[in-house]
Motif scaffolding. Structure first.
Motif, PDB file in Angstrom:
ATOM      1  N   ALA A 229      -8.831 -13.918 -11.333  1.00 47.51           N
ATOM      2  CA  ALA A 229      -7.728 -13.201 -10.701  1.00 47.51           C
ATOM      3  C   ALA A 229      -7.873 -11.722 -11.039  1.00 47.51           C
ATOM      4  O   ALA A 229      -8.102 -11.362 -12.196  1.00 47.51           O
ATOM      5  CB  ALA A 229      -6.389 -13.733 -11.197  1.00 47.51           C
ATOM      6  N   LYS A 230      -7.738 -10.856 -10.014  1.00 51.19           N
ATOM      7  CA  LYS A 230      -7.905  -9.416 -10.210  1.00 51.19           C
ATOM      8  C   LYS A 230      -6.668  -8.678  -9.724  1.00 51.19           C
ATOM      9  O   LYS A 230      -6.202  -8.893  -8.600  1.00 51.19           O
ATOM     10  CB  LYS A 230      -9.127  -8.891  -9.449  1.00 51.19           C
ATOM     11  CG  LYS A 230     -10.465  -9.397  -9.970  1.00 51.19           C
ATOM     12  CD  LYS A 230     -11.616  -8.800  -9.165  1.00 51.19           C
ATOM     13  CE  LYS A 230     -12.956  -9.308  -9.673  1.00 51.19           C
ATOM     14  NZ  LYS A 230     -14.091  -8.724  -8.910  1.00 51.19           N
ATOM     15  N   LEU A 231      -6.140  -7.802 -10.576  1.00 52.61           N
ATOM     16  CA  LEU A 231      -5.044  -6.916 -10.212  1.00 52.61           C
ATOM     17  C   LEU A 231      -5.597  -5.493 -10.243  1.00 52.61           C
ATOM     18  O   LEU A 231      -6.084  -5.045 -11.280  1.00 52.61           O
ATOM     19  CB  LEU A 231      -3.877  -7.060 -11.193  1.00 52.61           C
ATOM     20  CG  LEU A 231      -2.641  -6.218 -10.875  1.00 52.61           C
ATOM     21  CD1 LEU A 231      -1.953  -6.729  -9.611  1.00 52.61           C
ATOM     22  CD2 LEU A 231      -1.661  -6.226 -12.050  1.00 52.61           C
ATOM     23  N   THR A 232      -5.535  -4.798  -9.114  1.00 59.21           N
ATOM     24  CA  THR A 232      -6.228  -3.524  -8.957  1.00 59.21           C
ATOM     25  C   THR A 232      -5.241  -2.405  -8.686  1.00 59.21           C
ATOM     26  O   THR A 232      -4.357  -2.523  -7.830  1.00 59.21           O
ATOM     27  CB  THR A 232      -7.244  -3.602  -7.805  1.00 59.21           C
ATOM     28  OG1 THR A 232      -8.128  -4.709  -8.027  1.00 59.21           O
ATOM     29  CG2 THR A 232      -8.064  -2.330  -7.711  1.00 59.21           C
ATOM     30  N   SER A 233      -5.408  -1.301  -9.408  1.00 57.49           N
ATOM     31  CA  SER A 233      -4.551  -0.134  -9.233  1.00 57.49           C
ATOM     32  C   SER A 233      -4.928   0.620  -7.962  1.00 57.49           C
ATOM     33  O   SER A 233      -5.995   0.385  -7.389  1.00 57.49           O
ATOM     34  CB  SER A 233      -4.707   0.807 -10.430  1.00 57.49           C
ATOM     35  OG  SER A 233      -5.935   1.529 -10.340  1.00 57.49           O
ATOM     36  N   PRO A 234      -4.086   1.556  -7.514  1.00 54.35           N
ATOM     37  CA  PRO A 234      -4.513   2.447  -6.429  1.00 54.35           C
ATOM     38  C   PRO A 234      -5.716   3.285  -6.893  1.00 54.35           C
ATOM     39  O   PRO A 234      -5.891   3.543  -8.085  1.00 54.35           O
ATOM     40  CB  PRO A 234      -3.286   3.330  -6.184  1.00 54.35           C
ATOM     41  CG  PRO A 234      -2.138   2.631  -6.839  1.00 54.35           C
ATOM     42  CD  PRO A 234      -2.713   1.840  -7.966  1.00 54.35           C
ATOM     43  N   MET A 235      -6.532   3.710  -5.945  1.00 56.59           N
ATOM     44  CA  MET A 235      -7.659   4.580  -6.248  1.00 56.59           C
ATOM     45  C   MET A 235      -7.143   5.978  -6.592  1.00 56.59           C
ATOM     46  O   MET A 235      -6.297   6.530  -5.873  1.00 56.59           O
ATOM     47  CB  MET A 235      -8.596   4.658  -5.040  1.00 56.59           C
ATOM     48  CG  MET A 235      -9.838   5.517  -5.225  1.00 56.59           C
ATOM     49  SD  MET A 235     -11.145   4.732  -6.185  1.00 56.59           S
ATOM     50  CE  MET A 235     -11.778   3.527  -5.008  1.00 56.59           C
TER      51      MET A 235
END
Length: 682
Positions: A229-235
Motif C-alpha cells: 500500500a502506497k500513500l503519496t504526497s503532492p509533488m
C-alpha cells in the motif's frame, strides 16, 4: 460533458463523517480561497481571452471548447494577494477529453507570468493538486489558464481553490481532500482515513481529544506475499530543504515492512527512513531531513507478508525549513564548480606548473575563427601543443571538491579542431580526495563540427569527489585544438530539467510565444537545426547545445531589402527596468541588418533599441539591451536581407531579466570585418 464524480477515498470518508454526525474540520483559509458557492470571490476572466463560466448545475467554473469561439484558452485571474509567508494552493479540478490546466504566478510590476504547475491528464473524477507559493514581499496574482482541445466535448473545470498557510507536503488529514495525498489503489490493501470511522482497527487510538483523523493501512484483507500500500504526497513545485516530521504507530503480528521514500519525476526512489522497532506502544514522532532541489513526492509504503501482518498508521505530517538533525550536512551551493573563464580559472587548477597544457585564451571577433561560448568575444580554456614546450602533452584540469552522497548534473561545452584521433582528445574523470580516478564518466566519441557542443553528465559518489578534465596528445601531428567553456554543476539528475523561465526561449521545443508578423514583412523567420543550406553564411549549429534549434532568415528565399519580423506576445509592462539578452549570428559577406524594436501601440511607430549592420563574426555573440516600458508592449526582432545570398541572420537563447543588465559593455561593438583575423590571445 463535464462529470463531477469526486475521488472515491476522499469523498467516501467525507460522506461517512457527515452521516455519522461528526464535524468536518476546515483548514485555515487565506485570501484568494474560493469554493464558488456565493460567487467568484474576486476572480475574473482576463478579457483578452475566452471566459470562464459558472456552471448552472453546481458551484464550479468551467471553460468548454464549444464556447471559446476563436480563442484557444480562458484565463482566470485572482484578486491581488499580499501573502508574505509560505503558503499552499490546493486546487480541485477536472479535465474532460483533451485539454490542459496551468497555474501561473503574476508578480506585481513584472513583465511575465511564472508557470508553477501544469496538468493535462483527463479524468472522470475530480483531481486535487497542491502548488507551493514561496514566501515573497512582492504582491502577486494567481492565474488559472484552461486550454480545452478544439474538438467538441473537451473542457476544463475548477471546483475549489483553497490557499492555506504552510507547505503542500504538510497534512493532518482533517481536510476531506486529504491535502492532495493519493492512495495507489490495490484490490486488497489500501490506506484509509481513521478516527471515528467504522473500518479502522480498534486498537489505534486517536491522536488527540478532538476526535481527529489519521491515515492507516491494515493487513486484514492481504491475500498475497508482499502486498503493498502506497500513500503519496503532492509533488513539490519549488526547491525545498529541511525537516520532515510525522507521527506513526505500528503493530506487527507476523510481519510488515514500513518505509518512507522520496520519488522524483523520473520515478527514481530513495529510501529516507525505516523504523527501528517492530511495534510501538503509542504514537511515535519521527523527524527526517530531506533535500528537494527538484520536484519530488514523499511516499509512505507498507508491505504485508500475510493477513496477520498488523497495521500501520500515520498522522500530522509537517515540514520545517530548518534541518532536524545537527549532523545533517548543510545545504551547499554546487555552483562553486561553475566557471565561464571570463575572469580566470575560478577554482580549477592544473597539476604541475611545468607541464601546463591548458591555457586561458580569447578570440577577437572575426569571420574565420569561433570565439568563446559565453559571449562570443570572451575567454575559454584551450589545450594546444603550440603552448607547450614538448611535442605532446597530458593536460589534467582539476575542479573543486564536492560533498559525497549527492547526485550531480555537470554540464560543459567543448569544441575540437584538427584532431586525427579523438579517443583521448578529451576525457572526463571523477577523482576522490586522494586524487585517485574513481570513474571515467565521459569521453569524446567523434569529431565535432567546429561548433560549441554541450555535454551533460549525471554522477553520484559516496565520497568527496571532483571532476577532472583530461586531454592527451602523443605528438604534434595527431593533435589539434581542444577547448572547453561554461562549466556548470547543479544537484540532481540532468534528465530533470528546471523548465524555461518566464520570458525565456531556446527554440528547442517550438517558438514559445513568439509570433510571425504577417502584415508588415515579406518573409518569415525559420526554425531549423544544423547548418544552414547556403555556404559561407549562417551558423553551423545552435547556441544552446550545438545540435539544437535556432531561428534564422534564409536569404535565398528573400530579395534584397526584404524584412522578416518575429514578435513577442504582448508584455504587460513593468515599473522597473528590463534587460533583454539574446544571442545573434551575423556571418556572410552580404549580411544585412538585425534590429530590436519596441512597439507600444498600434498607432505608434516602432522604437529602435538595438541594431547591427553587416557581417560581424562567425561566432554566436551575446547582446544585452536595457529598456524601460511601463505599458503594454511588444519586442520585435527584425532582420533585413542584404545584397547577396550570403546574408543569413540567426538568433537563439532569448531571455528577459528584471532590472538593468549586469554589464551592458558585453554588447559587442564590432561592425563589419575585424582587423584581428584568426588571432588567439592568451
Amino acid at each position: 460533458m463535464l462529470t463531477s464524480c469526486p475521488p472515491p477515498l476522499a469523498v467516501m470518508m467525507l460522506l461517512l463523517l457527515l452521516l455519522c454526525g461528526f464535524p468536518v474540520a476546515r483548514p485555515q483559509l487565506l485570501p484568494g480561497s474560493c469554493n464558488f458557492e456565493l460567487g467568484t470571490c474576486g476572480y475574473a476572466s482576463d478579457p483578452e481571452y475566452g471566459s470562464w463560466s459558472m456552471n448552472k448545475e453546481g458551484h464550479l467554473l468551467t471553460v468548454d471548447s464549444a464556447f471559446l469561439s476563436d480563442q484557444e484558452q480562458a484565463v482566470l485571474v485572482s484578486p491581488v494577494l499580499d501573502q508574505q509567508d509560505w503558503s499552499c494552493v490546493r486546487l480541485v479540478y477536472q479535465i474532460t477529453g483533451h485539454g490542459s490546466l496551468h497555474l501561473h504566478l503574476r508578480p506585481e510590476s513584472d513583465n511575465f507570468d511564472h508557470r508553477l504547475w501544469t496538468a493535462n491528464q483527463a479524468s472522470d473524477s475530480w483531481l486535487i493538486a497542491g502548488v507551493d507559493l514561496p514566501n515573497t514581499t512582492i504582491p502577486y496574482q494567481i492565474l488559472l489558464e484552461g486550454r480545452p482541445g478544439r474538438a467538441s466535448g473537451n473542457g476544463v473545470a475548477i471546483f475549489e481553490i483553497h490557499i492555506v498557510p504552510g507547505y503542500c507536503i504538510e497534512c493532518n488529514f482533517e481536510d476531506h481532500h486529504l491535502c492532495g495525498y493519493s492512495n495507489s489503489w490495490n484490490p486488497n490493501v489500501n490506506w484509509y482515513v481513521g478516527g471515528s470511522v467504522a473500518r479502522e482497527p480498534a486498537s489505534v487510538p486517536e491522536r488527540n481529544t478532538q476526535r481527529g483523523h489519521y491515515m492507516y493501512v491494515d493487513s486484514v484483507y492481504a491475500k498475497h506475499f508482499q502486498e503493498v500500500a502506497k500513500l503519496t504526497s503532492p509533488m513539490t513545485t519549488v526547491p525545498m530543504a529541511g525537516c520532515l516530521s510525522f507521527y506513526y504507530q505500528r503493530d506487527q503480528e507476523r510481519g510488515n515492512i514500513f518505509s518512507a521514500f522520496t520519488r522524483d519525476q523520473l520515478g527514481h526512489y530513495e529510501e529516507i527512513w525505516r523504523p527501528e522497532v517492530y511495534a510501538t506502544g503509542g504514537w511515535t514522532l519521527v523527524s527526517v531531513d530531506i533535500k528537494a532541489p527538484h520536484p519530488l513526492e514523499v511516499v509512505f509504503e507498507v508491505a504485508f507478508n500475510s493477513a496477520r501482518g498488523g497495521y500501520v498508521a500515520i498522522d500530522d505530517i509537517s515540514f520545517s525549513p530548518e534541518f532536524c538533525h545537527t549532523d545533517t550536512e548543510p545545504t551547499f551551493d554546487p555552483s562553486i564548480a561553475n566557471c565561464d573563464f571570463e575572469n580566470g580559472l575560478c577554482l580549477y587548477y592544473q597539476e604541475r606548473a611545468e607541464t601546463k597544457a591548458w591555457s586561458r585564451a580569447s578570440v577577437k571577433p572575426n569571420a574565420y575563427r569561433i570565439g568563446d561560448h559565453t559571449t562570443g568575444s570572451g575567454s575559454f580554456l584551450l589545450a594546444n601543443t603550440r603552448f607547450t614546450s614538448s611535442p605532446g602533452y597530458m593536460g589534467r584540469l582539476h575542479g573543486p571538491f564536492l560533498p559525497g552522497n549527492h547526485k550531480y548534473c555537470l554540464r560543459f561545452y567543448y569544441m575540437l579542431h584538427g584532431f586525427r584521433k579523438v579517443e583521448n582528445a578529451l576525457v572526463l574523470y571523477i577523482y576522490d580526495e586522494n586524487n585517485v580516478a574513481q570513474e571515467k564518466v565521459w569521453s569524446l566519441a567523434d569529431t565535432s563540427r567546429a561548433v560549441w557542443t554541450q555535454v551533460e553528465v549525471t554522477y553520484v559518489k559516496p565520497m568527496l569527489s571532483k571532476a577532472v578534465f583530461v586531454s592527451l596528445c602523443k605528438n604534434f601531428w595527431e593533435c589539434g585544438l581542444v577547448a572547453i567553456d561554461d562549466i556548470t554543476v547543479s544537484v540532481g539528475d540532468c534528465q530533470i530539467t528546471a523548465g524555461s523561465l518566464p520570458g525565456q526561449c531556446d527554440f528547442e521545443s517550438g517558438v514559445c510565444d513568439f509570433i510571425q508578423d504577417k502584415k508588415g514583412d515579406k518573409a518569415d523567420w525559420l526554425r531549423v537545426r544544423g547548418r544552414t543550406p547556403t555556404s559561407y553564411t549562417g551558423p553551423r549549429g545552435d547556441h544552446t547545445t550545438g545540435v539544437g534549434y535556432f531561428m534564422y532568415i534564409e536569404a535565398s528565399l528573400m530579395r534584397p531589402g526584404h524584412k522578416a519580423r518575429l514578435l513577442t506576445s504582448d508584455l504587460r509592462g513593468s515599473s522597473s527596468p528590463q534587460c533583454l539578452v539574446f544571442y545573434y549570428h551575423m556571418y556572410g559577406s552580404g549580411t544585412g541588418i538585425l534590429s530590436v524594436l519596441l512597439r507600444q501601440g498600434a498607432g505608434d511607430s516602432d522604437t529602435v533599441l538595438w541594431r547591427k549592420r553587416g557581417e560581424q563574426t562567425i561566432s554566436w555573440t551575446r547582446a544585452m539591451v536595457d529598456y524601460h516600458c511601463d505599458v503594454r508592449h511588444q519586442i520585435i526582432f527584425e532582420a533585413i536581407r542584404g545584397p547577396s545570398l550570403r546574408s543569413d541572420i540567426a538568433i537563439d537563447d532569448i531571455y528577459f531579466k528584471r532590472g538593468r543588465c549586469e554589464d551592458p559593455g558585453d554588447v559587442t561593438t564590432y561592425s563589419g570585418s575585424s582587423e584581428y583575423v584568426n588571432e588567439i590571445e592568451n
